[in-house]
Enzyme design. Structure first.
Site: not given
Length: 249
Positions: A97, A179
């Site tokens: 990202h 994550e």
């Protein structure tokens, strides 16, 4: 251990303490980080005490299943002599990202969190578009697009998908791809965590066992999420690869 004119930083009892002078100026961030790094012996001592309550046999077994050797004393991982990367029946393209406020200095522990400061900022949005352009230049034609449930990751991936409406049906969100879960350390600025905390060993010493004893509590609804070690994350990501391989077979 560090000073800056009328303001400075010192370590007392293992914690970082800001000293403000008449101007009320905090020590420069690099001095704060340097003081934390200087406290690594205290962090290691805290780890040696904390590790006694951890099921290290289970962690070592999980590391071995991932092809690694775990040194419990240091918490570090090395590849086993017979390590081999997983054999997959498909080509995997992974896109990280873009930038967020959370990973801009002074940075936070940014793991399984999706608060406003964890969304893509202007730089991150531009990076997502740049990534989409590079994927287009590669001429990718995916059979499946898997997104993390966290907005910073999903928005990065959707930058490409929005350019290809025909691919909308290929998009799936898998919660297990999110994550690492840092528990109570999540979304806390690194500089504000106690200097002698074992949390700093994660990035200073690549300790794969340290984890927060307390969960992260999501402000929006009060939901609590327990922390995980990096070894446990390896197990979770290994399962994701297995799931993908079975799906694409």
């Amino acid at each position: 251990r560090a000073s800056t004119g009328s303001a400075g930083l010192r370590v007392r009892g293992g914690g970082a303490e800001m000293l403000e002078g008449s101007a009320g100026v905090e020590a420069p961030l690099e001095e704060v980080y340097a003081a934390i790094a200087d406290t690594q012996p205290e962090q290691q001592a805290a780890y040696s005490s904390w590790i006694g309550g951890v099921d290290t046999e289970a962690e070592a077994a999980a590391a071995a299943a991932a092809g690694c050797i775990l040194d419990v004393g240091s918490g570090t991982l090395t590849y086993a002599a017979d390590f081999a990367p997983p054999e997959l029946c498909f080509d995997l393209l992974y896109c990280r990202h873009g930038k967020t406020t959370g990973n801009t200095e002074p940075r936070v522990y940014q793991g399984f969190v999706d608060e406003p400061e964890n969304a893509l900022n202007e730089v991150g949005l531009a990076q997502a578009e740049e990534a989409a352009e590079r994927l287009e230049a590669l001429g990718v034609a995916p059979d499946l697009v898997v997104l993390s449930p966290l907005s910073r990751a999903s928005e990065t991936g959707m930058a490409w998908v929005r350019r290809h409406p025909e691919a909308a049906g290929l998009v799936e969100t898998w919660d297990e791809t999110a994550e690492m879960r840092f528990g109570a350390w999540d979304n806390v600025k690194v500089k504000d965590l106690p200097a002698d905390s074992i949390c700093h060993l994660f990035y200073l010493a690549q300790n794969a066992l340290v984890r927060s004893a307390a969960p992260y509590t999501r402000p929006a609804d009060g939901a609590a999420f327990e922390s995980e070690s990096f070894v446990q994350l390896l197990t979770r990501m290994g399962a994701v690869l297995d799931k993908l391989d079975a799906r694409m077979a």
